[in-house]
Design a protein around this motif. Structure first.
Motif, PDB file in Angstrom:
ATOM      1  N   THR A 131      60.635  68.184  71.180  1.00  0.00           N
ATOM      2  CA  THR A 131      61.572  69.196  70.683  1.00  0.00           C
ATOM      3  C   THR A 131      61.196  70.048  69.736  1.00  0.00           C
ATOM      4  O   THR A 131      60.884  69.688  68.658  1.00  0.00           O
ATOM      5  CB  THR A 131      63.113  68.533  70.328  1.00  0.00           C
ATOM      6  N   LEU A 132      61.168  71.451  70.375  1.00  0.00           N
ATOM      7  CA  LEU A 132      60.496  72.427  69.197  1.00  0.00           C
ATOM      8  C   LEU A 132      62.067  73.085  68.950  1.00  0.00           C
ATOM      9  O   LEU A 132      62.687  73.399  69.719  1.00  0.00           O
ATOM     10  CB  LEU A 132      59.745  73.486  70.079  1.00  0.00           C
ATOM     11  N   LEU A 133      62.037  73.299  67.301  1.00  0.00           N
ATOM     12  CA  LEU A 133      63.083  73.875  66.888  1.00  0.00           C
ATOM     13  C   LEU A 133      62.487  75.014  65.931  1.00  0.00           C
ATOM     14  O   LEU A 133      61.626  74.775  65.085  1.00  0.00           O
ATOM     15  CB  LEU A 133      63.850  73.095  66.077  1.00  0.00           C
ATOM     16  N   GLY A 134      63.386  76.262  66.168  1.00  0.00           N
ATOM     17  CA  GLY A 134      63.130  77.271  65.030  1.00  0.00           C
ATOM     18  C   GLY A 134      64.243  76.952  64.115  1.00  0.00           C
ATOM     19  O   GLY A 134      64.990  76.009  64.130  1.00  0.00           O
ATOM     20  N   VAL A 135      63.911  77.798  62.704  1.00  0.00           N
ATOM     21  CA  VAL A 135      64.767  77.542  61.610  1.00  0.00           C
ATOM     22  C   VAL A 135      65.401  78.810  61.171  1.00  0.00           C
ATOM     23  O   VAL A 135      64.671  79.677  61.092  1.00  0.00           O
ATOM     24  CB  VAL A 135      63.969  76.641  60.398  1.00  0.00           C
ATOM     25  N   GLY A 136      66.562  78.921  61.084  1.00  0.00           N
ATOM     26  CA  GLY A 136      67.135  80.366  60.581  1.00  0.00           C
ATOM     27  C   GLY A 136      67.317  80.304  58.848  1.00  0.00           C
ATOM     28  O   GLY A 136      67.211  79.108  58.441  1.00  0.00           O
ATOM     29  N   PRO A 137      67.427  81.529  58.427  1.00  0.00           N
ATOM     30  CA  PRO A 137      67.410  81.510  56.953  1.00  0.00           C
ATOM     31  C   PRO A 137      68.556  80.624  56.448  1.00  0.00           C
ATOM     32  O   PRO A 137      68.655  80.446  55.433  1.00  0.00           O
ATOM     33  CB  PRO A 137      67.551  83.131  56.645  1.00  0.00           C
ATOM     34  N   ASP A 138      69.638  80.546  57.169  1.00  0.00           N
ATOM     35  CA  ASP A 138      71.008  79.732  56.790  1.00  0.00           C
ATOM     36  C   ASP A 138      70.693  78.284  56.987  1.00  0.00           C
ATOM     37  O   ASP A 138      71.752  77.629  56.754  1.00  0.00           O
ATOM     38  CB  ASP A 138      71.976  80.348  57.584  1.00  0.00           C
ATOM     39  N   TRP A 186      59.750  68.992  66.128  1.00  0.00           N
ATOM     40  CA  TRP A 186      58.764  69.833  65.332  1.00  0.00           C
ATOM     41  C   TRP A 186      59.448  71.003  64.871  1.00  0.00           C
ATOM     42  O   TRP A 186      60.457  71.713  65.831  1.00  0.00           O
ATOM     43  CB  TRP A 186      57.581  70.279  66.072  1.00  0.00           C
ATOM     44  N   LEU A 187      59.733  71.244  63.711  1.00  0.00           N
ATOM     45  CA  LEU A 187      60.166  72.736  63.331  1.00  0.00           C
ATOM     46  C   LEU A 187      59.180  73.417  62.935  1.00  0.00           C
ATOM     47  O   LEU A 187      58.043  73.059  62.219  1.00  0.00           O
ATOM     48  CB  LEU A 187      61.043  72.313  61.789  1.00  0.00           C
TER      49      LEU A 187
END
Length: 234
Positions: A131-138, A186-187
């Motif tokens: 599972t691929l994940l992006g990360v927001g500034p929040d 994975w982030l």
């Protein structure tokens, strides 16, 4: 156990490293089980990562692709992660059409009905290898935002998200439990504006404050960051 941090010197190196790792993980899954199931993500870095896979040596005939979250808009909307992924990768590789499992789009039912359909799809896939994940500034991941009820939803399923602080307001998202059911999570994060989120990812912050701190995989959790994103921790 917190995520394992791996820092690349810049954004381009991060994307290349993540692509190389993903090719290996896909190959390992195919060797072990005869197929690989990957839940991809949107966002700038997520789409750059997909584009970087076009010329990589992958046996796409044994790969299944779905999404860890999706914007609940019309099927052809450029806001959909699936549309962006098709342009970057899926329409440029020999992956069988039946191996691309888009989450439901707006127009054929309600958001709640779409969440049930997406959950049935997730169950049918029978387990996610990566599972691929992006990360927001929040510090949000998928469409799980700090302070919204989705972060407290239990069960390995896909939920309806309303009132997203980022447009569009209606979305579908893996729960934290669905993310944790993945073999590998994975982030992938780049940019100085994400530095605080990366710091929180390695902290013991509550899910309501930082969903990213609770992204886990069953056997592996990686935090892949460029130097700017990792500036507060590396």
């Amino acid at each position: 156990m917190s995520a394992q941090l791996h820092v690349s010197p810049d954004r381009a190196a991060l994307v290349a490293d993540a692509a190389d790792r993903l090719v290996r993980a896909i190959g390992d899954a195919i060797t072990a089980r005869g197929r690989a199931v990957v839940a991809v993500t949107g966002g700038t870095v997520g789409i750059e990562l997909l584009a970087a896979l076009v010329d990589r040596p992958v046996d796409w005939s044994h790969v299944h692709v779905t999404w860890s979250d999706e914007r609940f808009v019309e099927a052809g909307s450029g806001d959909r992660n699936a549309v962006q992924a098709r342009e970057a990768l899926l329409d440029r590789i020999p992956i069988p059409a039946t191996h691309v499992h888009e989450l439901p789009a707006a127009g054929s039912g309600t958001l709640d009905q779409a969440a049930l359909q997406a959950t049935a799809l997730l169950e049918h896939l029978g387990g996610i290898d990566v599972t691929l994940l992006g990360v927001g500034p929040d510090a949000h991941i998928a469409s799980l935002f700090p302070g919204l009820p989705g972060v407290a939803e239990a069960g390995a399923r896909i939920i309806a998200v309303r009132d997203s602080p980022k447009p569009p307001p209606e979305r579908l998202s893996f729960t934290l439990d669905a993310i944790a059911a993945s073999e590998r999570t994975w982030l992938v994060v780049a940019g100085a504006d994400k530095a605080e989120a990366v710091r929180l990812a390695l902290s013991d912050a509550a899910p309501s404050e930082a969903p990213v701190a609770h992204a886990r995989g069953r056997v592996e959790t990686l935090l892949l960051a460029d130097a700017d994103a990792a500036s507060l921790v590396a």
